[in-house]
Design a protein around this motif. Structure first.
Motif, mmCIF file in Angstrom:
data_model
loop_
_atom_site.group_PDB
_atom_site.id
_atom_site.type_symbol
_atom_site.label_atom_id
_atom_site.label_comp_id
_atom_site.label_asym_id
_atom_site.label_seq_id
_atom_site.Cartn_x
_atom_site.Cartn_y
_atom_site.Cartn_z
ATOM 1 N N LEU A 1 -0.955 0.513 -12.130
ATOM 2 C CA LEU A 1 0.814 0.356 -11.566
ATOM 3 C C LEU A 1 1.293 -0.966 -11.316
ATOM 4 N N ALA A 2 2.000 -1.184 -11.465
ATOM 5 C CA ALA A 2 2.441 -3.663 -10.624
ATOM 6 C C ALA A 2 2.269 -2.862 -9.449
ATOM 7 N N ARG A 3 1.482 -3.943 -8.861
ATOM 8 C CA ARG A 3 1.703 -4.307 -7.860
ATOM 9 C C ARG A 3 2.763 -5.069 -6.946
ATOM 10 N N THR A 4 2.926 -5.090 -6.301
ATOM 11 C CA THR A 4 3.954 -4.893 -4.989
ATOM 12 C C THR A 4 4.293 -6.549 -4.693
ATOM 13 N N HIS B 1 0.833 -1.286 0.092
ATOM 14 C CA HIS B 1 0.324 -0.146 0.041
ATOM 15 C C HIS B 1 1.238 1.176 -0.235
ATOM 16 N N LEU B 2 1.647 1.021 1.065
ATOM 17 C CA LEU B 2 3.047 2.459 0.895
ATOM 18 C C LEU B 2 3.305 2.989 -0.514
ATOM 19 N N ARG B 3 3.352 1.025 -1.485
ATOM 20 C CA ARG B 3 4.664 1.873 -1.987
ATOM 21 C C ARG B 3 3.615 2.526 -3.471
ATOM 22 N N VAL B 4 2.676 1.847 -3.048
ATOM 23 C CA VAL B 4 1.817 2.604 -4.437
ATOM 24 C C VAL B 4 1.447 3.258 -4.644
#
Length: 132
Positions: free
Chosen positions: A113-116, A18-21
């Motif tokens: 965006l690509a998911r983690t 979540h943080l990365r997105v």
């Protein structure tokens, strides 16, 4: 000219994915607005109540440095209205939704965006609850 980026999510059991997105979405503009799925919307989308309440999830997302504004997403059908209301120049969604929001390209840029990798809220909940 400033660019407003908007993204949406449940953000339940907040994790690094979540943080990365949110960080990646914020990097695409000057202002980040985040729609947090209402409890009822989450129940209809995923067939379960969120672990954390709508108010708790709003507070968590609002506290993040890259986030400028949060609101409750009441309905998927209102997505266009939210984009217009918040003046979105860019809509950011995870690539698990690829193509689903292309209809909004008439009013803003749409980025998937690509998911983690290897991070899933559902998998985390199952692991914590012992149902995995």
């Amino acid at each position: 000219m400033s660019r407003t980026v908007i993204t949406f999510g449940t953000f339940d059991v907040f994790h690094v994915g979540h943080l990365r997105v949110i960080e990646r979405a914020a990097a695409l503009g000057d202002r980040l607005v985040v729609g947090v799925s209402a409890d009822a919307l989450n129940l209809s989308k995923k067939g379960r109540e969120p672990v954390f309440s709508q108010d708790e999830r709003l507070a968590i997302v609002a506290a993040l440095k890259p986030v400028d504004e949060v609101f409750v997403e009441e309905s998927l059908e209102l997505k266009r209205d939210y984009l217009v209301k918040y003046g979105a120049d860019v809509l950011v969604m995870g690539d698990d939704w690829a193509g689903r929001f292309d209809e909004f390209r008439d009013i803003c840029e749409v980025v998937y965006l690509a998911r983690t990798p290897a991070i899933s809220t559902t998998a985390l909940i199952e692991k914590i609850s012992g149902t995995a």
